[in-house]
Design a protein around this motif. Structure first.
Motif, PDB file in Angstrom:
ATOM      1  N   PRO A  81     -31.090  -5.365 -12.352  1.00  0.00           N
ATOM      2  CA  PRO A  81     -32.009  -6.014 -11.453  1.00  0.00           C
ATOM      3  C   PRO A  81     -31.248  -6.304  -9.939  1.00  0.00           C
ATOM      4  O   PRO A  81     -31.689  -6.653  -9.055  1.00  0.00           O
ATOM      5  N   ALA A  82     -29.974  -6.031  -9.885  1.00  0.00           N
ATOM      6  CA  ALA A  82     -29.171  -6.090  -8.546  1.00  0.00           C
ATOM      7  C   ALA A  82     -29.882  -5.150  -7.405  1.00  0.00           C
ATOM      8  O   ALA A  82     -29.530  -5.685  -6.381  1.00  0.00           O
ATOM      9  N   MET A  83     -30.493  -3.908  -7.617  1.00  0.00           N
ATOM     10  CA  MET A  83     -30.890  -3.233  -6.930  1.00  0.00           C
ATOM     11  C   MET A  83     -32.458  -3.305  -6.637  1.00  0.00           C
ATOM     12  O   MET A  83     -33.370  -2.610  -7.151  1.00  0.00           O
ATOM     13  N   ALA A  84     -32.698  -4.647  -5.912  1.00  0.00           N
ATOM     14  CA  ALA A  84     -33.993  -4.843  -5.715  1.00  0.00           C
ATOM     15  C   ALA A  84     -35.155  -4.861  -6.933  1.00  0.00           C
ATOM     16  O   ALA A  84     -36.051  -5.022  -6.579  1.00  0.00           O
ATOM     17  N   GLY A  85     -34.625  -5.135  -8.059  1.00  0.00           N
ATOM     18  CA  GLY A  85     -35.310  -5.107  -9.125  1.00  0.00           C
ATOM     19  C   GLY A  85     -36.182  -3.916  -9.552  1.00  0.00           C
ATOM     20  O   GLY A  85     -37.268  -3.964  -9.972  1.00  0.00           O
TER      21      GLY A  85
END
Length: 159
Positions: A95-99
């Protein structure tokens, strides 16, 4: 400045631009990480642009399989080449990469150095560590993936 040095200098900027583009314009991304073991020790990398020790990995390119990307990233980041058959361990939501990002995790039973590692604009250092002797700063996700493999913890669905 040589073309090679220019490309190396641009790598962190390209990675940051790619991350921003994904966040702004969408699209699901696929990354890979590899648990590479040699002589009972796990190979980890420390990046120049994010803190902590991580499993080697990166993005899957167009027309490239996830396993091929895992092998390529392992070599590019560390100079180590995977030997033996890579085993797919799981697909994790990051989720850290823009979901929109997922990480395919592979394990290679052995790896051998094929190129001397030199710190560069992307990777500050590499190290081989016993699974029960990881360095300070090893990321939570890295520790969790190793515990899933070596200690039998049930796999999580998030990176």
């Amino acid at each position: 400045m040589s073309a090679t040095r220019l490309i190396e200098a641009m790598q962190p900027l390209v990675a940051q631009a790619r991350s921003l583009a994904v966040r702004l314009w969408g699209g699901t991304t696929l990354g890979v990480r590899t648990i590479a073991v040699t002589e009972g020790r796990v190979l980890l990398v420390r990046h120049t642009y994010v803190s902590g020790w991580h499993l080697p990995g990166g993005g899957v390119n167009a027309r490239e399989t996830a396993e091929a990307a895992a092998r390529r990233e392992l070599f590019e980041e560390t100079g180590y080449e995977a030997s033996g058959t890579a085993r797919f361990l799981g697909l994790y939501f990051n989720p850290a990469m823009a979901g929109r990002d997922h990480v395919a995790l592979y394990q290679v039973p052995d790896c051998v150095p094929r190129r001397v590692f030199r710190a560069n604009r992307e990777i500050a250092e590499i190290g081989l560590f016993a699974p029960d002797g990881l360095p300070a700063g090893t990321t939570t996700a890295t520790r969790r993936r190793l515990a899933e493999l070596f200690e039998g913890l049930p796999p999580a669905d998030h990176w």
